[in-house]
Design a protein around this motif. Structure first.
Motif, short mmCIF file in Angstrom:
data_model
loop_
_atom_site.label_atom_id
_atom_site.label_comp_id
_atom_site.label_asym_id
_atom_site.label_seq_id
_atom_site.Cartn_x
_atom_site.Cartn_y
_atom_site.Cartn_z
N ARG A 1 0.61 -3.06 -0.86
CA ARG A 1 1.48 -3.84 0.03
C ARG A 1 1.10 -3.51 1.46
O ARG A 1 1.14 -2.34 1.85
N VAL A 2 0.73 -4.52 2.23
CA VAL A 2 0.26 -4.28 3.60
C VAL A 2 1.05 -5.11 4.60
O VAL A 2 1.48 -6.22 4.30
N ARG A 3 1.21 -4.52 5.80
CA ARG A 3 1.94 -5.17 6.89
C ARG A 3 1.16 -5.16 8.20
O ARG A 3 1.66 -5.65 9.21
N SER A 4 -0.04 -4.59 8.19
CA SER A 4 -0.81 -4.50 9.44
C SER A 4 -2.30 -4.41 9.15
O SER A 4 -2.71 -4.09 8.03
N LYS A 5 -3.09 -4.64 10.20
CA LYS A 5 -4.55 -4.51 10.09
C LYS A 5 -4.91 -3.07 9.75
O LYS A 5 -5.85 -2.83 8.99
N GLU A 6 -4.18 -2.13 10.30
CA GLU A 6 -4.46 -0.72 10.05
C GLU A 6 -4.25 -0.37 8.57
O GLU A 6 -5.04 0.37 7.98
N GLU A 7 -3.20 -0.91 7.98
CA GLU A 7 -2.97 -0.66 6.56
C GLU A 7 -4.06 -1.30 5.71
O GLU A 7 -4.49 -0.73 4.70
N ILE A 8 -4.54 -2.47 6.11
CA ILE A 8 -5.65 -3.11 5.39
C ILE A 8 -6.89 -2.24 5.46
O ILE A 8 -7.60 -2.06 4.48
N ALA A 9 -7.15 -1.65 6.63
CA ALA A 9 -8.33 -0.80 6.81
C ALA A 9 -8.30 0.42 5.89
O ALA A 9 -9.35 0.97 5.57
N ASN A 10 -7.11 0.82 5.46
CA ASN A 10 -6.97 1.99 4.59
C ASN A 10 -6.96 1.64 3.11
O ASN A 10 -6.62 2.49 2.28
N THR A 11 -7.31 0.40 2.77
CA THR A 11 -7.35 -0.01 1.36
C THR A 11 -8.79 -0.06 0.88
O THR A 11 -9.73 -0.05 1.67
N LEU A 12 -8.94 -0.12 -0.42
CA LEU A 12 -10.26 -0.26 -1.04
C LEU A 12 -10.54 -1.73 -1.35
O LEU A 12 -9.59 -2.50 -1.55
N PRO A 13 -11.81 -2.11 -1.43
CA PRO A 13 -12.13 -3.50 -1.76
C PRO A 13 -11.55 -3.94 -3.11
O PRO A 13 -11.28 -5.12 -3.32
N SER A 14 -11.33 -3.01 -4.00
CA SER A 14 -10.80 -3.33 -5.33
C SER A 14 -9.27 -3.45 -5.36
O SER A 14 -8.70 -3.89 -6.36
N VAL B 1 1.65 -15.09 -14.01
CA VAL B 1 2.66 -14.09 -13.72
C VAL B 1 2.00 -12.82 -13.23
O VAL B 1 0.83 -12.54 -13.53
N LEU B 2 2.76 -12.07 -12.47
CA LEU B 2 2.33 -10.76 -12.00
C LEU B 2 3.43 -9.77 -12.36
O LEU B 2 4.58 -9.96 -11.96
N PHE B 3 3.08 -8.77 -13.15
CA PHE B 3 4.05 -7.74 -13.47
C PHE B 3 4.17 -6.81 -12.27
O PHE B 3 3.31 -5.97 -12.02
N ALA B 4 5.22 -7.01 -11.49
CA ALA B 4 5.46 -6.21 -10.29
C ALA B 4 6.84 -6.54 -9.76
O ALA B 4 7.39 -7.61 -10.05
N SER B 5 7.41 -5.62 -8.99
CA SER B 5 8.69 -5.90 -8.34
C SER B 5 8.50 -5.78 -6.83
O SER B 5 7.80 -4.89 -6.36
N PHE B 6 9.11 -6.69 -6.12
CA PHE B 6 9.04 -6.71 -4.66
C PHE B 6 10.42 -6.74 -4.08
O PHE B 6 11.33 -7.27 -4.59
#
Length: 127
Positions: free
Chosen positions: A16-29, A122-127
């Motif tokens: 779950r991301v809310r910023s460019k910085e959080e995206i930068a800390n994710t993996l391509p997968s 469907v996606l098994f997840a809760s938001f």
């Protein structure tokens, strides 16, 4: 019908991301889901993802938001409300969205009913 993140099917690492910085800390997968506090923030982050060819999903709460995101190359529109998912699915078929409509669920028993509605998946997840 797509069934994502089911316990017996390959699990996703949902980020779950809310910023460019959080995206930068994710993996391509990672399975990126935009969960911003406002539509303006969501659209700005979606534009960033689209401009940088980053695959992403977004949790949506309205048709307007969904249509704007489709134009910013969202891959998955995630819904928690079945009525919104049904409305978006009709629009997706009319306008030939590239994005898939996914309803977020927790119970396996919900799959059949959702399939009968013709929802993409469907996606098994809760938001």
């Amino acid at each position: 019908m797509l069934i994502l993140n089911h316990p017996y099917i390959e699990s996703l690492k949902i980020a779950r991301v809310r910023s460019k910085e959080e995206i930068a800390n994710t993996l391509p997968s990672d399975f990126l889901v935009l969960t911003c506090d406002s539509l303006i923030q969501t659209l700005a982050l979606a534009r960033y993802c689209s401009s940088n060819t980053i695959t992403y999903a977004s949790l949506v709460t309205s048709i307007k938001e969904s249509l704007l995101l489709v134009n910013l190359n969202v891959q998955f529109l995630l819904c928690t409300d079945i009525n919104l998912a049904k409305s978006l699915q009709k629009l997706a078929e009319t306008y030939l969205f590239d994005a898939k409509i996914l309803l977020c669920i927790q119970k396996e028993e919900e799959i059949e009913k959702i399939a009968e509605y013709g929802i993409d998946g469907v996606l098994f997840a809760s938001f």
